[in-house]
Design a protein around this motif. Structure first.
Motif, PDB file in Angstrom:
ATOM      1  N   THR A 158     -13.189  11.109 -28.622  1.00 41.61           N
ATOM      2  CA  THR A 158     -11.758  11.289 -28.362  1.00 41.61           C
ATOM      3  C   THR A 158     -11.071   9.937 -28.176  1.00 41.61           C
ATOM      4  OG1 THR A 158     -12.234  13.388 -27.293  1.00 41.61           O
ATOM      5  CG2 THR A 158     -10.089  12.416 -26.837  1.00 41.61           C
ATOM      6  N   SER A 159     -11.709   9.061 -27.416  1.00 43.86           N
ATOM      7  CA  SER A 159     -11.100   7.735 -27.213  1.00 43.86           C
ATOM      8  C   SER A 159     -11.020   7.001 -28.550  1.00 43.86           C
ATOM      9  CB  SER A 159     -11.891   6.921 -26.182  1.00 43.86           C
ATOM     10  OG  SER A 159     -13.185   6.666 -26.647  1.00 43.86           O
ATOM     11  N   MET A 160     -12.053   7.172 -29.378  1.00 40.64           N
ATOM     12  CA  MET A 160     -12.060   6.531 -30.696  1.00 40.64           C
ATOM     13  C   MET A 160     -10.851   7.007 -31.514  1.00 40.64           C
ATOM     14  SD  MET A 160     -15.128   6.743 -33.502  1.00 40.64           S
ATOM     15  CE  MET A 160     -16.354   5.904 -32.554  1.00 40.64           C
ATOM     16  N   LEU A 161     -10.659   8.322 -31.513  1.00 39.09           N
ATOM     17  CA  LEU A 161      -9.575   8.907 -32.311  1.00 39.09           C
ATOM     18  C   LEU A 161      -8.209   8.345 -31.873  1.00 39.09           C
ATOM     19  CD1 LEU A 161      -9.347  12.728 -33.019  1.00 39.09           C
ATOM     20  CD2 LEU A 161      -7.356  11.278 -32.944  1.00 39.09           C
ATOM     21  N   PHE A 162      -8.004   8.310 -30.556  1.00 38.20           N
ATOM     22  CA  PHE A 162      -6.663   7.914 -30.110  1.00 38.20           C
ATOM     23  C   PHE A 162      -6.439   6.402 -30.158  1.00 38.20           C
ATOM     24  CE2 PHE A 162      -6.705  12.272 -28.873  1.00 38.20           C
ATOM     25  CZ  PHE A 162      -5.420  12.655 -29.225  1.00 38.20           C
ATOM     26  N   ILE A 164      -7.311   4.764 -32.765  1.00 38.37           N
ATOM     27  CA  ILE A 164      -6.844   4.615 -34.152  1.00 38.37           C
ATOM     28  C   ILE A 164      -5.377   5.030 -34.243  1.00 38.37           C
ATOM     29  CG2 ILE A 164      -7.293   5.127 -36.584  1.00 38.37           C
ATOM     30  CD1 ILE A 164     -10.072   6.157 -35.736  1.00 38.37           C
ATOM     31  N   GLY A 165      -5.040   6.110 -33.535  1.00 39.41           N
ATOM     32  CA  GLY A 165      -3.640   6.549 -33.503  1.00 39.41           C
ATOM     33  C   GLY A 165      -2.734   5.452 -32.967  1.00 39.41           C
ATOM     34  N   GLY A 166      -3.179   4.821 -31.882  1.00 41.84           N
ATOM     35  CA  GLY A 166      -2.395   3.728 -31.290  1.00 41.84           C
ATOM     36  C   GLY A 166      -2.248   2.562 -32.256  1.00 41.84           C
ATOM     37  N   PHE A 167      -3.306   2.298 -33.013  1.00 43.75           N
ATOM     38  CA  PHE A 167      -3.274   1.192 -33.973  1.00 43.75           C
ATOM     39  C   PHE A 167      -2.242   1.464 -35.070  1.00 43.75           C
ATOM     40  CE2 PHE A 167      -4.697  -1.510 -37.421  1.00 43.75           C
ATOM     41  CZ  PHE A 167      -5.104  -2.656 -36.759  1.00 43.75           C
ATOM     42  N   ILE A 168      -2.255   2.685 -35.586  1.00 44.17           N
ATOM     43  CA  ILE A 168      -1.295   3.043 -36.646  1.00 44.17           C
ATOM     44  C   ILE A 168       0.138   2.941 -36.114  1.00 44.17           C
ATOM     45  CG2 ILE A 168      -0.465   4.955 -38.096  1.00 44.17           C
ATOM     46  CD1 ILE A 168      -3.410   5.817 -38.394  1.00 44.17           C
ATOM     47  N   ASN A 169       0.332   3.449 -34.896  1.00 47.40           N
ATOM     48  CA  ASN A 169       1.661   3.369 -34.264  1.00 47.40           C
ATOM     49  C   ASN A 169       2.110   1.902 -34.160  1.00 47.40           C
ATOM     50  OD1 ASN A 169       3.051   4.884 -31.209  1.00 47.40           O
ATOM     51  ND2 ASN A 169       3.947   3.466 -32.658  1.00 47.40           N
ATOM     52  N   ALA A 170       1.192   1.041 -33.739  1.00 48.36           N
ATOM     53  CA  ALA A 170       1.534  -0.380 -33.569  1.00 48.36           C
ATOM     54  C   ALA A 170       1.859  -1.041 -34.907  1.00 48.36           C
ATOM     55  CB  ALA A 170       0.389  -1.117 -32.893  1.00 48.36           C
ATOM     56  N   MET A 171       1.145  -0.631 -35.950  1.00 46.62           N
ATOM     57  CA  MET A 171       1.424  -1.214 -37.269  1.00 46.62           C
ATOM     58  C   MET A 171       2.824  -0.838 -37.743  1.00 46.62           C
ATOM     59  SD  MET A 171      -1.974  -0.956 -39.566  1.00 46.62           S
ATOM     60  CE  MET A 171      -1.517  -2.226 -40.690  1.00 46.62           C
ATOM     61  N   LEU A 172       3.199   0.409 -37.480  1.00 46.43           N
ATOM     62  CA  LEU A 172       4.493   0.890 -37.963  1.00 46.43           C
ATOM     63  C   LEU A 172       5.645   0.451 -37.055  1.00 46.43           C
ATOM     64  CD1 LEU A 172       3.418   4.514 -38.953  1.00 46.43           C
ATOM     65  CD2 LEU A 172       3.909   2.627 -40.519  1.00 46.43           C
ATOM     66  N   ILE A 252     -10.860  11.732 -36.950  1.00 46.41           N
ATOM     67  CA  ILE A 252     -11.267  10.322 -36.905  1.00 46.41           C
ATOM     68  C   ILE A 252     -11.367   9.757 -38.323  1.00 46.41           C
ATOM     69  CG2 ILE A 252     -13.207   8.759 -36.375  1.00 46.41           C
ATOM     70  CD1 ILE A 252     -13.697  10.447 -33.857  1.00 46.41           C
ATOM     71  N   VAL A 253     -12.026  10.511 -39.204  1.00 48.25           N
ATOM     72  CA  VAL A 253     -12.216  10.028 -40.583  1.00 48.25           C
ATOM     73  C   VAL A 253     -10.855   9.835 -41.273  1.00 48.25           C
ATOM     74  CG1 VAL A 253     -13.106  10.657 -42.864  1.00 48.25           C
ATOM     75  CG2 VAL A 253     -14.525  11.005 -40.834  1.00 48.25           C
TER      76      VAL A 253
END
Lengths: 271, 324
Positions: A158-162, A164-172, A252-253
C-alpha cells in the motif's frame, strides 16, 4: 562487464537517493513523524474510546471491540497519507528548488530515480504506521497481529502504491496548490469512505457496490484481515484477501508504468 | 582524437512556437577551453540544457566524447559536469551532504565519494563549512559549492553557465584560476559568460550564438584580429576640461584624468604621442581598453539583428534582446 558496472552505478545511486530521502524524513521529524501519530491518537480517543464504548455496549463488532476493529484502518490511513505526502512534497520541492537537476544530469536511470523516491516515502509511511500501531497498544487489551506476513506485505504494497501516486502528482504539479488538491479532495474522502470506521457490509447493497470501486477498501480490509484474522466475524470481512492483493498489485503495476513513462518523457521536469 | 562535444543540426522549438535553436553545429575539441557567447535569449542555455539532458531537443545530434546521447544517454552523462547559472542545490542540505550525494548519483562508492567531496571542498575552500546548511553560505561560497559539486565525479567535460555572474572581482578571479587549473589538468571546459573580458582572457576558441544560430566559431585570436579599431586609454598627469584635438584620431574624455583614443588597424601610435607632446599633455600610463571582444560582439549581434526578430521572445514569453 559494462552492464555490471552500470548495474552497480545504479545500485549505488539508488542507495544514495534513498539515504537522502530518509535523512530528509528524519531531519524534519516534527513535520513528518509526529503529527500523524498525534492525529491518530486523537482518533483512538474519540472514536475508539468515547464512541467505541457505546458501540460495544450495543453489540459491537462480534468478538472484537470497536477499538480493535478501527485500529487497522487507522494504521492504513496513516500509511496511505504519509506515503503520498512524503513523495509529493519531496519531489515537488526538488522541482521547485530545481535540485531535481542533480538527478537529471546524472547517469541514473529513471526507474532508479522513481524507486529512490518511493523508498523514502515507504520508510516514512512504515515508520508512522508502526508508531500508530504501537500507540494502539495503549488503547486495546493487547492487540495481537494474527498474520505478520499479510500485515507487513499489505502495508508495504500500500505504501508503495501511494508513493507512486505522490510522485505522479508531483510531476504534474506546477504550484504548491496542486500538491494538496489530490490529498484533500480525493485521498481523504476515499480513505474515510474506505471502511476505516465501519464494515461496508453494514451499508445498503447499492453503497456496498459503490464502495467496492474504492481501491482503499481493498487495502484497509486486507490489512485488517492480517491483524484480526481468525478473530474477526466473517460478516465483517468485506473483501476476499486474494482479490485485495490482486487489486493492489494491479494498481502498482499500472501507476509505476505510468510514472516511468512520464519520467522518460520528462513531463513537468524537462522542457 | 575524439572530440569532447559534437553538435549537429541541433534544433529546439518550444511548445509556444519559439525556435530557440535553428540548427546549430558546434565542435569542441578535447582539452579545449571554449567560450559560448550570446545575448540573453540567444539559445545558449537551451543548447547547454540539451547537452545536459535537461531540455528535450526537437532534432539533431549531440555526441559527448563520441557517445551519442540518443544511443547511450547515461554513458554521455558520465563525462559531463554542469555548473548552472542559478543556485539549484537543496537549500536545506549540508554542504558535504550535497557533494556526497552527487558523487553517489554518479555511482561512486560511499568511501570514494567521501574522499572526493573532502578533496573538492578543501580545494574550493569550503571544508570549514562542510557541516553548514547550504542556504547559510555567502553568494561566493554558493558559487564555489556548485563548482565543487560539478567536479566531484571528475567529469571530462565541464560546462559552466555564467559562473561568475554577479560575484565580486576577487571571487571572479579565483574562479578563473580554478577553471584554468581544471583545464590544465585535462578537463575540457565550456564557458558561457556575459563578461567578455573573461572569455577573451580564458577561452582559446569562441562561438557566438544569436537568434538560435551560430554566427561565429573561431579562435579567439582570429576573432580579435577582425577588429578594425582598437581603443587605447591614456591616464593623464593633470585633469583636462575639454577634449584635445589629435588630428585624425577620434578622441574622448572618459573622465578629466582619462583620455580614450580610437586607433585604426595599421595606424602608428607615435603620431598620437607627438600630438600629445605638442599640446603639452603629460601621460602617466597607457593601456588597451579591455573591451575589444565586447565591441566585436556587439557588432556581430547587431548585424545579426537585421535578421528576423519574430522569435525575439523566450519560452516564457519574456522579451529577449539586450546585450552582453
Amino acid at each position: 562487464m559494462l552492464d555490471q558496472s552500470r548495474l552497480m552505478e545504479n545500485w549505488i545511486g539508488l542507495k544514495t537517493l534513498t539515504r537522502k530521502e530518509v535523512v530528509r524524513v528524519l531531519r524534519i521529524w516534527p513535520q513528518t513523524l509526529v503529527p500523524p501519530v498525534i492525529t491518530t491518537t486523537l482518533y483512538y480517543i474519540i472514536f475508539g474510546n468515547i464512541v467505541g464504548s457505546k458501540i460495544d455496549k450495543a453489540g459491537g463488532m462480534g468478538d472484537i471491540s470497536y477499538m480493535e476493529f478501527i485500529v487497522p484502518g487507522l494504521v492504513m490511513m496513516a500509511v496511505i497519507s504519509n506515503s503520498y505526502a512524503n513523495v509529493v512534497s519531496s519531489f515537488f520541492g526538488s522541482k521547485f528548488q530545481r535540485n531535481v537537476e542533480e538527478l537529471l544530469v546524472s547517469p541514473l536511470s529513471n526507474a532508479v530515480i522513481l524507486l529512490g523516491y518511493m523508498a523514502g516515502g515507504m520508510v516514512r509511511a512504515l515508520l508512522v504506521g508502526a508508531a500508530v500501531l504501537i500507540v494502539s497498544l495503549f488503547f486495546t487489551e493487547g492487540l495481537v497481529v494474527s498474520s505478520i506476513w499479510i500485515t507487513a506485505s499489505v502495508a508495504l504494497l500500500t505504501s508503495m502504491l501511494f508513493t507512486i501516486g505522490g510522485f505522479i502528482n508531483a510531476m504534474l504539479a506546477t504550484k504548491f496548490d496542486d500538491v494538496s488538491i489530490v490529498p484533500t479532495f480525493v485521498l481523504t474522502p476515499l480513505t474515510y469512505l474506505g471502511g476505516v470506521f465501519y464494515s461496508i457490509n453494514l451499508l445498503p447493497e447499492f453503497w456496498q457496490n459503490v464502495s467496492r470501486a474504492n481501491p482503499i477498501v481493498y487495502m484497509v480490509n486486507a490489512f485488517r484481515y492480517g491483524i484480526l484474522k481468525g478473530r474477526l466475524d466473517e460478516k465483517y470481512i468485506d473483501i476476499n484477501i486474494v482479490t485485495a492483493y490482486v487489486v493492489i498489485m494491479l494498481f502498482i503495476v499500472v501507476l509505476f508504468s505510468a510514472a516511468l513513462h512520464m519520467l522518460n518523457r520528462g513531463v513537468g521536469i524537462r522542457q | 582524437m575524439t572530440r569532447a562535444l559534437e553538435i549537429e543540426n541541433l534544433t529546439k522549438t518550444y511548445r509556444n512556437g519559439t525556435e530557440a535553436l535553428k540548427g546549430i553545429d558546434l565542435n569542441v575539441e578535447a582539452g579545449e577551453f571554449f567560450g559560448l557567447l550570446g545575448p540573453n535569449g540567444a539559445g545558449k542555455s537551451t543548447a547547454i540544457g540539451i547537452v545536459m539532458s535537461l531540455v528535450n531537443k526537437s532534432a539533431g545530434t549531440v555526441r559527448v566524447f563520441g557517445v551519442d546521447t540518443d544511443e547511450d544517454v547515461a554513458g554521455a552523462k558520465r563525462y559531463l559536469g554542469l555548473v548552472p547559472q542559478e543556485f539549484n542545490f537543496n537549500q536545506f542540505e549540508g554542504v558535504r551532504q550535497i557533494l556526497d550525494q552527487q558523487a553517489g548519483f554518479y555511482g561512486l562508492p560511499r568511501r570514494l565519494a567521501r574522499q572526493r567531496s573532502e578533496h573538492y571542498l578543501k580545494k574550493l575552500e569550503l571544508w570549514d563549512k562542510r557541516d553548514t546548511m547550504s542556504r547559510q553560505l555567502s553568494g561566493g561560497m554558493k558559487r564555489r559549492l556548485m563548482i565543487a559539486r560539478a567536479m566531484v565525479h571528475e567529469p571530462k567535460l565541464l560546462i559552466l553557465d555564467e559562473p561568475t555572474a554577479g560575484v565580486d572581482i576577487e571571487i571572479r578571479r579565483s574562479t578563473w584560476a580554478l577553471m584554468q587549473e581544471f583545464n590544465e589538468a585535462g578537463t575540457t571546459v565550456i564557458l558561457t559568460t556575459h563578461y567578455l573580458e573573461e572569455a577573451e582572457s580564458l577561452c582559446k576558441r569562441i562561438a557566438i550564438i544569436n537568434h538560435g544560430r551560430i554566427v561565429e566559431d573561431t579562435d579567439t585570436k582570429d576573432l580579435l584580429s577582425k577588429l578594425q579599431i582598437e581603443t587605447f586609454v591614456f591616464d593623464l598627469a593633470s585633469p583636462m576640461e575639454s577634449v584635445p584635438d589629435l588630428g585624425a584620431y577620434h578622441t574622448r574624455l572618459a573622465d578629466p584624468m582619462m583620455l580614450e583614443v580610437d586607433v585604426s588597424k595599421g595606424e602608428s601610435l607615435n603620431e598620437i604621442f607627438s600630438a600629445l607632446s605638442d599640446q603639452n599633455i603629460q601621460v602617466l600610463s597607457m593601456r588597451n581598453k579591455a573591451n575589444r571582444l565586447e565591441e566585436l560582439f556587439v557588432q556581430m549581434v547587431q548585424n545579426g539583428d537585421g535578421e528576423s526578430s519574430e522569435n525575439a521572445t523566450g519560452p516564457d514569453g519574456a522579451r529577449r534582446g539586450g546585450h552582453a
